[in-house]
Enzyme design. Structure first.
Site, short mmCIF file in Angstrom:
data_model
loop_
_atom_site.label_atom_id
_atom_site.label_comp_id
_atom_site.label_asym_id
_atom_site.label_seq_id
_atom_site.Cartn_x
_atom_site.Cartn_y
_atom_site.Cartn_z
N ASP B 195 4.92 15.13 17.49
CA ASP B 195 6.30 14.82 17.17
C ASP B 195 7.11 14.47 18.42
OD1 ASP B 195 8.31 14.40 15.34
OD2 ASP B 195 9.02 16.47 15.37
N ASP B 381 11.98 -4.71 -5.20
CA ASP B 381 13.33 -4.24 -5.46
C ASP B 381 13.59 -2.78 -5.09
OD1 ASP B 381 14.08 -6.70 -6.30
OD2 ASP B 381 13.66 -6.32 -8.43
N HIS B 502 19.92 -11.59 -7.76
CA HIS B 502 19.29 -11.38 -6.46
C HIS B 502 19.26 -12.69 -5.66
CE1 HIS B 502 16.81 -7.82 -8.27
NE2 HIS B 502 18.10 -7.63 -8.32
N ASP B 504 17.05 -13.65 -3.71
CA ASP B 504 15.70 -14.25 -3.64
C ASP B 504 15.40 -15.12 -4.85
OD1 ASP B 504 15.17 -12.34 -5.60
OD2 ASP B 504 13.36 -11.55 -4.63
N CYS B 676 9.58 -11.04 -6.32
CA CYS B 676 10.12 -9.81 -6.93
C CYS B 676 9.02 -8.77 -7.13
CB CYS B 676 10.71 -10.11 -8.30
SG CYS B 676 11.95 -11.41 -8.29
#
Lengths: 694, 694
Positions: B195, B381, B502, B504, B676
């Site tokens: 980490d 989406d 949208h 797109d 999509c």
């Protein structure tokens, strides 16, 4: 490569923003249609761009363009032919750029047509555009001269400094009404015409036919975020308006409909027709703060109709930007306007002293009586006077402290009124300490620090050490507010070492004829010990402090000097003040010669926190060249108090006059002094805040 | 006028920040005491300033100064005498400036004394300072080269650009653990050494005696505001640390105590003694947002003790500034790394097509199965892939949409993991619409607009018209987040005209070998009609669309061209797309030649909102030079679909290869297409975000 360029209107008729050429070109795609003739509304200053081949009949090979005189066009790419009268070859990227330079007198009064030809130059189609030109400009005082100029090319942005630009908005935080009053910004209507003075004028100037083509609309709109900060009204019509302005100070109130608000982000506005001017009035609703940089944008769009049920398309948007004026504090070096003190059951002696001093300075003392102060005498602590300024209006604004003692209601009930604004901040979780009193909020005179100018000075607040794991602080919402005003960038001092915890217990500023125009005065135990040692070695060891005071044991110089505890406590106090001295030197760009050490001793109280041992002379009131200083009751030598003598000698060297005011019983014994018990409203700076450079 | 200058350490021994001289001089007031000798701790690089007369015995007239070799001093004002060996006249402003250039080996190993003389130069007092010099530097990677340099003079500020400076912090939003995982930033301890790679190293370098003088402390501290954004751990000791770094990838986990957090704003840190280096690890807790500009300051102070019960005084503060790395989106022009699709009961045909296409591109398809997607096929989406970057670490970060369909759990449960970060925003009041799907969130390739460079492109979102009084919008918290990332300044398009809404659905970007390195592809009904008209006039009026499809009536070219309603609807759609075209040209600095119109028709659905009439070819997936395009099922001429042929001809001119994927039944009929239904994680930009110029 514009055609018809000879028919362009003369320069005087071309809108200013076109002449200056600063506006980014606003280009709109326009479709040609060989099947139906089209009507297009054009906004002066923009360009219509039509792809010539996109809608051409499939077998088109050539085209030609024709237009009426008010229309200009160019071709892209420019054709190689020198004559444009015959058909030009059509290629896939051929585009037509259309513009107009004068508003239309009537709808569709201009026309442009494109004729398409086949291989043998036979006509195979024609697209016709009927054009209506409209001139639209949403105007504000972007050059900050107090009047709304036309089409300022910089109106859509905001820039600081004398070469900057951008309009200014005031928070409408005064109250035109005195009965059932509240700040005007809390009301969504205009009840008095005089309220218009506090708003920024915005003018919608339009030129064009008597009315917009069927279905077109003008709409004013703001973003949801900006709607928290601004409200827009308009006058009902331009003609009524002119009367209004003449009757601005009359009590006659007319209807100013609300256009934009928190609830309405977008609304249609009238198009006046011909050459029209419609006045809008913009009011600020909140000051810059942690979540608000002070900038708001107002948009005006021309909408084109599509069909019922579908939102209209914005085909042109003009925008203007305002900055909300910051709240500005006034340092001791500015001339006084009003002096405020409280009257209480026990402070007659002090009031008399203050009254003498203030009238000697040619000022009037304003007294807050007990019914209002409810026994709270700390006029300094409940509020801070400041002001807001714009090219069109300037008025004082009181910042009400979240301290909320007996004086709690004073700012709102007594000060708020016509051309006197009010602002406050509510502490989260009741997180209020003594450090939230505004004796802990001061401002320096103008300074220059490593070349960076602060022409309005810098705000000074007191907090705990940033390294302290616990400690009192000025509450965060007030600190955030002060930082967000930006033009008087705050300095955080360490004041938590004091029992009361206010910066005005160890520092103040006085005007000076030389150097930076002022001196920083600092309380100094070292200076006090030096003075006492001098008295001692001059043979005055047995002279007493506090002589003639009720309920206060006198004490000799010798006794004080041999008090080891007091010396140790004051060593500590001196180190705390020195820490602040170092910060102030760094943050205000001061030399040691800009600082004067005043002989003041402290003692430690509960939790090792300090309070003045005798009246704290640095806690003074400054009215021009006159200083009202807590009477220290120091050792008297040759009939004169040695502390007063030292003080006078230091201040008179700067041309300042000292008046000592007895605050011993009713203030000093209650852990405050003259400054804590008074407040001064001062004249605003001549310097305009928008000229600050960042 | 430094004395002992010949004894100054050689340049190589002078700390870097002194040599560069960029640091603002840090001056501290120091008190002289003739009664008690004093011990003073001095921090190398600062100056002690003592007023010589403030603590002088009352009758002092002259003084002299003496010091050990490691001490330098100067006098202010400089004395007129050329020899300083004899007593100098004392005046009220005489000050002594003291500095040291090397750290002390032991406490009080240096000394300075001031002797005071009376009128006849008889000695009347002496103040002695015992000095301990310490070198302190809190260091970060302010030059952004991946290693922590020593005493960078610019570490206390942050500047954008290739000539800029300032350290960088990552939001520790990945998860080192896979069992019961959550983003590491939500945990206040370090469970795995790996980490540490996600944190910024900060080194406290000190030189001085083995231990600090009695009661002195080093304290690290942050402001309350910054504590919301940052957490600091330290390694237990410098020696353990070196082992740690070698074992960075081992599972061996050691104790890294938490130093600063939301709960602890100030904490003492160890002083190692001699020449010490102590490592700290700084993690970001939140991304820049509306209320957070991304900058955090970490302070390290040396505290001087006063006495029990009183907070120690900070006598020196070093500070470093970090900027939290923004979340960055990746445009289609960046190389793909992983392609994601959903498997559902009914999409076998599509999956097969996608699998063929993706493997042809040399990529691997990652399939999200039904147990996880719960029937939700819209992989585009639910999430957006991006990344965060710093000189020391870079990893992908998924932005999880507030859309929350069946795929809701995918980002957190499947993507979040070691070196794969997760961020989301929760909509206020459940204010989520179809415009919150990330098919409505795209990013352009790098552009230059009127001279302003956007080397990481610009984010593109779809909203309602700003003038619309009602309409759907991307929810405010996501918009605020995107704006606050700053390096890919968003553009708002109008997408509310679409049924799904949208961006797109009408636009995408593809790589290109020329011009700006890409083309903007726009859906264009006009281009579609032009193509159909050409087919008609070429004698193909009776050729049919949609042939061979189940549950879909074929339709002839002639029939489509004579459908007046469809033509009117598409005129409207074209005007909506043209509006966006104009915005994109303006905001991305595009010419018409940078844009390609694709032949696509729409039809209006409920509320006059549009959807693609046949598979929407612009809704494609871009993998390098390969385009996966929805198969349009257009009219077939000479055995070839005319729409596919047109598409190939347009794309092949750019060296791109088209693959048509049948998504008709399982996507197109459900109002979506290839884009999509897929998502692509891409390689980060080579360009480093901190080199963006503002």
């Amino acid at each position: 490569m514009f055609r018809n360029i000879s028919q362009t209107a003369s320069t005087s008729e071309v809108p200013a923003f076109l002449q200056k050429g600063k506006r980014t070109e606003y280009q709109r795609t326009c479709r040609l249609d060989t099947d139906n003739r089209q009507s297009v509304t054009h906004v002066i200053g923009t360009t219509l761009k039509a792809n010539l081949s996109r809608s051409a009949p499939p077998s088109s090979k050539f085209f030609s363009v024709n237009c009426t005189p008010n229309v200009q066009y160019s071709l892209s790419p420019p054709p190689q032919e020198t004559s444009h009268l015959s058909p030009l070859p059509l290629n896939p990227n051929s585009a037509l750029l259309i513009s107009m330079s004068r508003a239309s007198q009537s709808e569709n009064d201009s026309k442009l047509s494109v004729q398409y030809y086949g291989t043998n130059k036979e006509v195979i189609g024609k697209a016709v555009l009927y054009l209506t030109a409209i001139e639209i400009s949403l105007d504000v005082d972007a050059d900050r001269d107090g009047t709304v100029e036309k089409s300022n090319p910089d109106k859509g942005s905001w820039k600081w400094g004398p070469n900057g630009h951008g309009a200014i908005l005031l928070v409408n935080c005064d109250s035109e009404t005195t009965y059932l009053k509240k700040p005007d910004s809390e009301s969504d209507h205009i009840s008095k015409v005089s309220d218009l003075k506090d708003m920024s004028l915005m003018v919608l100037r339009t030129r064009g036919p008597a009315k917009l083509p069927e279905g077109y609309k003008l709409t004013m709109h703001i973003s949801q975020g900006d709607a928290e900060s601004v409200r827009v009204f308009r006058s009902k019509s331009s003609k009524v308006e002119k009367n209004m302005l003449q009757n601005l100070f009359s009590s006659f109130t007319k209807d100013y409909p609300l256009v934009l608000s928190r609830e309405v982000l977008s609304q249609e506005v009238p198009y006046l027709g011909g050459e029209g001017e419609l006045n809008f009035y913009v009011e600020g609703l909140r000051f810059p703060d942690k979540d608000f940089d002070g900038l708001v944008t107002i948009n005006l769009s021309l909408l084109e109709p599509i069909c019922d049920g579908i939102p209209e398309t914005p085909i042109f948007t003009d925008k203007v930007v305002f900055r909300v004026a910051p709240w500005i504090m006034t340092p001791n070096t500015l001339p006084p306007v009003e002096v405020f003190v409280c009257s209480t059951r026990d402070n007659y002696q002090f009031l008399k002293g203050m009254n003498n001093f203030v009238s000697k300075c040619g000022q009037k003392l304003k007294i807050c009586y007990e019914y209002m102060n409810r026994g709270d005498r700390w006029m300094q602590d409940e509020l801070e006077f400041g002001y807001i300024d714009s090219p069109h209006q300037c008025f004082p604004v009181v910042l009400d402290s979240p301290r909320d003692g007996g004086l709690q209601g004073f700012s709102y009930e007594e000060l708020l009124g016509p051309d006197f604004g009010y602002v406050t901040r509510v502490a989260r979780n009741n997180d209020v300490s003594s450090l939230d009193s505004f004796g802990n909020l001061e401002v320096s005179p103008p300074v220059t620090v490593n070349g960076k100018e602060y022409p309005l000075g810098r705000i000074i607040i007191g907090v705990a050490f940033p390294t302290a794991t616990k400690g009192r602080n000025m509450t965060q919402v007030v600190q955030d507010f002060l930082w967000a005003q930006k033009v008087q960038k705050p300095i955080a001092l360490f004041s938590d070492w004091l029992f009361v915890g206010h910066v005005d217990e160890f520092m103040t500023f006085v005007p000076a004829p030389d150097r930076k125009g002022f001196r920083l005065l600092l309380a100094s135990p070292d200076a006090a010990y030096k003075l006492l040692k001098r008295l001692w070695s001059d043979g005055h060891a047995q002279v007493k402090m506090f002589e003639g005071l009720e309920n206060q044991m006198p004490r000799t110089v010798d006794d004080i000097l041999s008090d080891e505890n007091l010396r140790a406590e004051n060593n500590y106090v001196q180190s705390c003040i020195d820490w602040n001295r170092d910060v102030l030197k760094r943050e205000l760009g001061l030399d040691d010669d800009d600082i004067i050490d005043l002989p003041i001793l402290f003692k430690l109280e509960k939790d090792f926190r300090a309070a003045a041992y005798y009246p704290d002379m640095v806690n003074m009131i400054v009215l021009g060249k006159n200083l009202g200083i807590p009477k220290p009751f120091g050792p008297r030598v040759n009939g004169r108090c040695a502390l007063e003598a030292e003080m006078c000698s230091l201040m008179e060297a700067l041309g300042l006059k000292c008046t000592f005011i007895d605050d011993f019983a009713s203030y000093h014994k209650m852990m405050g002094e003259v400054h804590c018990g008074s407040n001064v409203r001062r004249k605003p700076f001549d310097f305009k805040w928008w000229n600050v450079e960042f």
